[in-house]
Write a protein that holds these residues in place. Structure first.
Motif, PDB file in Angstrom:
ATOM      1  N   ASP A 259      55.410  87.236  53.029  1.00  0.00           N
ATOM      2  CA  ASP A 259      55.821  86.952  51.646  1.00  0.00           C
ATOM      3  C   ASP A 259      57.349  86.819  51.560  1.00  0.00           C
ATOM      4  O   ASP A 259      57.874  85.897  50.929  1.00  0.00           O
ATOM      5  CB  ASP A 259      55.347  88.062  50.699  1.00  0.00           C
ATOM      6  N   GLU A 260      58.033  87.740  52.204  1.00  0.00           N
ATOM      7  CA  GLU A 260      59.504  87.707  52.159  1.00  0.00           C
ATOM      8  C   GLU A 260      60.043  86.461  52.872  1.00  0.00           C
ATOM      9  O   GLU A 260      60.958  85.801  52.390  1.00  0.00           O
ATOM     10  CB  GLU A 260      60.071  88.969  52.828  1.00  0.00           C
ATOM     11  N   THR A 261      59.455  86.150  54.015  1.00  0.00           N
ATOM     12  CA  THR A 261      59.966  85.006  54.786  1.00  0.00           C
ATOM     13  C   THR A 261      59.648  83.691  54.073  1.00  0.00           C
ATOM     14  O   THR A 261      60.483  82.783  54.042  1.00  0.00           O
ATOM     15  CB  THR A 261      59.366  84.983  56.208  1.00  0.00           C
ATOM     16  N   GLY A 262      58.463  83.585  53.498  1.00  0.00           N
ATOM     17  CA  GLY A 262      58.102  82.358  52.780  1.00  0.00           C
ATOM     18  C   GLY A 262      59.090  82.084  51.653  1.00  0.00           C
ATOM     19  O   GLY A 262      59.560  80.947  51.488  1.00  0.00           O
ATOM     20  N   ALA A 263      59.422  83.127  50.892  1.00  0.00           N
ATOM     21  CA  ALA A 263      60.362  82.963  49.771  1.00  0.00           C
ATOM     22  C   ALA A 263      61.755  82.577  50.291  1.00  0.00           C
ATOM     23  O   ALA A 263      62.407  81.670  49.760  1.00  0.00           O
ATOM     24  CB  ALA A 263      60.426  84.249  48.951  1.00  0.00           C
ATOM     25  N   ALA A 264      62.189  83.254  51.347  1.00  0.00           N
ATOM     26  CA  ALA A 264      63.526  82.977  51.903  1.00  0.00           C
ATOM     27  C   ALA A 264      63.586  81.563  52.488  1.00  0.00           C
ATOM     28  O   ALA A 264      64.592  80.852  52.356  1.00  0.00           O
ATOM     29  CB  ALA A 264      63.874  84.003  52.972  1.00  0.00           C
ATOM     30  N   CYS A 265      62.503  81.142  53.121  1.00  0.00           N
ATOM     31  CA  CYS A 265      62.467  79.821  53.766  1.00  0.00           C
ATOM     32  C   CYS A 265      62.524  78.719  52.710  1.00  0.00           C
ATOM     33  O   CYS A 265      63.250  77.729  52.855  1.00  0.00           O
ATOM     34  CB  CYS A 265      61.201  79.711  54.617  1.00  0.00           C
TER      35      CYS A 265
END
Ligand code: PCA
Length: 327
Positions: A259-265
């Protein structure tokens, strides 16, 4: 012989996975990715791997293999499905010929901003991830590419200028687009794009500023038209058997990292979109909007492509578009 070796490897991986999962020993997972190491999708894959290591207290140790080095882009989905690797990243619209619903993010001019693309994904996520689960793939996160436009080696004002041009496509939808413009499509992975342009296998393509920058296409081409037709997504996915074998805490840790990486990406993609255009221009390309005549033709083709997608996906596709428009 080769396939026997592959089966043996698969069995060995499954066996080591099961032992690891039950005894809480550290797991080593290889994660194939298709795009260059310096591309933001690949860099975010490394961020994801770091987070997973942290949130699982070293329980899952992911090694990222960018640039199609472990499996080529076109092989990654199958490698995850069959358990040759537990995890990997793939541009899913490339598989819309097999699962038409995966073409939700390839509909021309339906969602042309990051906010619209998020809204469309919110409508598509449930049915699309269910389709993927049915073929053994659990989706962890997705991340959009910047908007798609056209690269050429000459000025193009309408389809009169595109007849007979050899066009690199990345899936059936882009091949159709090319054919509608009188071009001759050839499917090439991004990792092989520079070579295809250098050898004349292709002399035009559709993509974001990102891939043009990564592949230094100014060495071969001169014009970029910022059509912004759609923002397709890459997906990071896990083999379903591997996922089901994880305990709830480990699944939770992977989901949090995802979830965190998807948002950051996604934020990174939006942040870089304009910068890529600046780099293309700084390297001598003419970067501009498509002219009115060309745009009108593209929009008409887009309408046809949407109708085809709806015919292929039936009520499921229609429900996604209805939900998108209702929000
Ligand atoms: N780059 C990838 C997919 C979409 C994009 O912007 C490519 O051209 O292969």
């Amino acid at each position: 012989m080769k396939s026997i070796t592959k089966i043996a490897t698969t069995l060995a991986m499954t066996a080591s996975f099961t032992v690891g999962a039950t005894s809480a020993m550290a797991e080593s997972w290889d994660m194939p990715m298709a795009y260059s190491a310096t591309n933001f999708h690949s860099e975010m894959g490394v961020v994801f791997a770091d987070k997973v290591r942290e949130y699982t207290n070293g329980g899952i140790d992911i090694t990222v293999h960018p640039g199609g080095s472990l499996f080529k882009g076109g092989e990654i989905k199958r490698a995850i499905q069959t358990g040759q690797v537990n995890i990997g990243e793939r541009f899913m619209a490339a598989h819309a010929n097999e699962v038409p619903l995966l073409g939700w993010d390839n509909l021309p001019f339906v969602a042309t901003t990051y906010a619209q693309n998020d809204k469309l994904w919110a409508a598509a996520q449930g049915p699309v991830t269910a389709k993927l689960e049915a073929i053994n793939l659990v989706t962890l996160y997705t991340c959009p590419w910047p908007g798609q436009g056209f690269y050429f080696k000459k000025e193009v004002n309408s389809s009169a200028d595109t007849k007979g041009v050899k066009f690199r496509s990345y899936n059936t939808a882009t091949a159709t687009f090319a054919e509608e413009l009188g071009m001759v499509p050839v499917q090439v992975e991004a990792a092989e794009l520079s070579q295809a342009l250098a050898t004349g296998v292709a002399e035009a393509f559709i993509s974001s500023g990102s891939t043009g920058y990564d592949r230094k296409v100014w060495e071969h081409l001169t014009h970029y038209y910022k059509v912004n037709a759609w923002l397709p997504r890459n997906y990071v996915m896990v083999n379903k058997g591997a996922w089901d074998g994880l305990d709830a805490a480990t699944q939770g840790a992977l989901t949090k990292a995802a979830d965190e990486t998807g948002a950051a990406c996604s934020a990174k993609s939006a942040e870089l979109a304009g910068w890529y255009f600046e780099q293309l221009a700084a390297n001598g390309m003419t970067v501009q909007d498509a002219g009115p005549e060309f745009l009108k033709e593209l929009e008409a083709i887009g309408t046809k492509m949407q109708a085809t997608w709806l015919a292929d996906t039936g009520a499921e596709g229609q429900a996604i578009l209805d939900a998108y428009k209702a929000n």
